[in-house]
Design an enzyme around this catalytic site. Structure first.
Site, PDB file in Angstrom:
ATOM      1  N   HIS A  44       0.818  -1.221   0.000  1.00 19.95           N
ATOM      2  CA  HIS A  44       0.000   0.000   0.000  1.00 19.95           C
ATOM      3  C   HIS A  44       0.850   1.267   0.000  1.00 19.95           C
ATOM      4  CE1 HIS A  44       0.286   0.327   4.518  1.00 19.95           C
ATOM      5  NE2 HIS A  44       0.123   1.603   4.256  1.00 19.95           N
ATOM      6  N   ASP A  93      -0.039  -7.512   2.169  1.00 19.28           N
ATOM      7  CA  ASP A  93       0.465  -6.137   2.055  1.00 19.28           C
ATOM      8  C   ASP A  93       1.984  -6.142   2.201  1.00 19.28           C
ATOM      9  OD1 ASP A  93       0.544  -3.409   1.860  1.00 19.28           O
ATOM     10  OD2 ASP A  93      -0.203  -3.025   3.897  1.00 19.28           O
ATOM     11  N   SER A 191       4.042   2.792   8.167  1.00 19.74           N
ATOM     12  CA  SER A 191       3.762   1.708   7.228  1.00 19.74           C
ATOM     13  C   SER A 191       4.994   1.312   6.434  1.00 19.74           C
ATOM     14  CB  SER A 191       2.683   2.138   6.232  1.00 19.74           C
ATOM     15  OG  SER A 191       1.447   2.291   6.857  1.00 19.74           O
TER      16      SER A 191
END
Length: 242
Positions: A44, A93, A191
């Protein structure tokens, strides 16, 4: 990282600042150095972004001071073929960044050590999250790399803790950490970065994927922070890194 403290320089020598160019370069995600030419991140973080608008900085501690660091542009990236874009829970992910120039390893720049196999779920182990993500409810990012020690919980515990959170699916290829006091956790900007666990030295066992936030975008550390479980993807990482 919400509720964290300053890391020491060189404490996580595989930690990268993944930056995006939009006018100027700025921190967007973390990543972990796999080799002099590959880095591990989250799908992502790169989904829909042109590779020439992504770069990584290795050996960085303080965003405002790049002395002693190395910067490499990204010439391409490989997202997981089954990445679940558009779902709240970001299945698979994980991504590999292919660097246009080699990073020289040594000193405060080292390749991450990954789990040896998928036998250890790390539940009950106190691990360390790290990143330059948000430290509070604002968009402000810290100058110095932040860290926090948080225990890993089981998949069942993570699923139970997410009851009532819309779209929050937890799979075996996730690994979750949760602060019992509800004071510390990952946040936007962390992230793609590492979950660092003690296991015969420090291993990168997770890739920061998602957290629960309020409607106003404030990260809620009383919920678990969710990571992609690296040990579930060792074959994929080996096949796609260089």
């Amino acid at each position: 990282v919400i509720g964290g403290t300053n890391a020491s320089p060189g404490e996580f020598p595989w930690q990268l600042s993944q930056q995006r160019q939009s006018g100027s370069w700025s921190h967007s995600c973390g990543a972990s150095l796999l080799s002099s030419t590959s880095a591990l991140s989250a799908s992502h973080c790169v989904d829909g972004v042109l590779p020439n608008n992504i770069r990584v900085i290795a050996g960085l501690w303080q965003q405002s001071d790049t002395s002693g660091t190395q910067t490499a542009n990204v010439d391409s990236y490989t997202m997981h073929e089954n990445y679940g874009a558009g779902t709240a829970s970001y299945s698979n992910d994980i991504a590999i960044l292919h660097l246009a120039t080699s990073i020289s390893l040594g000193g405060n720049i080292q390749a991450a050590v990954l789990p040896a196999n998928n036998n250890n779920d790390y539940a009950g182990t106190t691990c360390v999250i790290s990143g330059w993500g948000r430290t509070d409810g604002t968009n402000n990012l810290p100058d110095i790399l932040q860290k926090s020690s948080i225990p890993v919980i089981t998949t069942a515990q993570c699923t139970a803790a997410m009851v009532g959170v819309g779209g929050a699916n937890i799979w075996d290829n996730h690994i979750c950490v949760q602060d019992p006091a509800g004071n510390t956790g990952a946040c936007n900007g962390d992230s793609g970065g590492p979950l660092n666990c003690p296991d015969g030295g420090t291993r990168v066992v997770g890739v920061t994927s998602w957290v629960v936030s309020s409607g106003l975008g404030t990260c809620l550390p009383d919920y678990p922070s969710v990571y992609t479980r690296v040990s579930a993807y060792l074959g994929w990482i080996g096949d796609n890194s260089r």
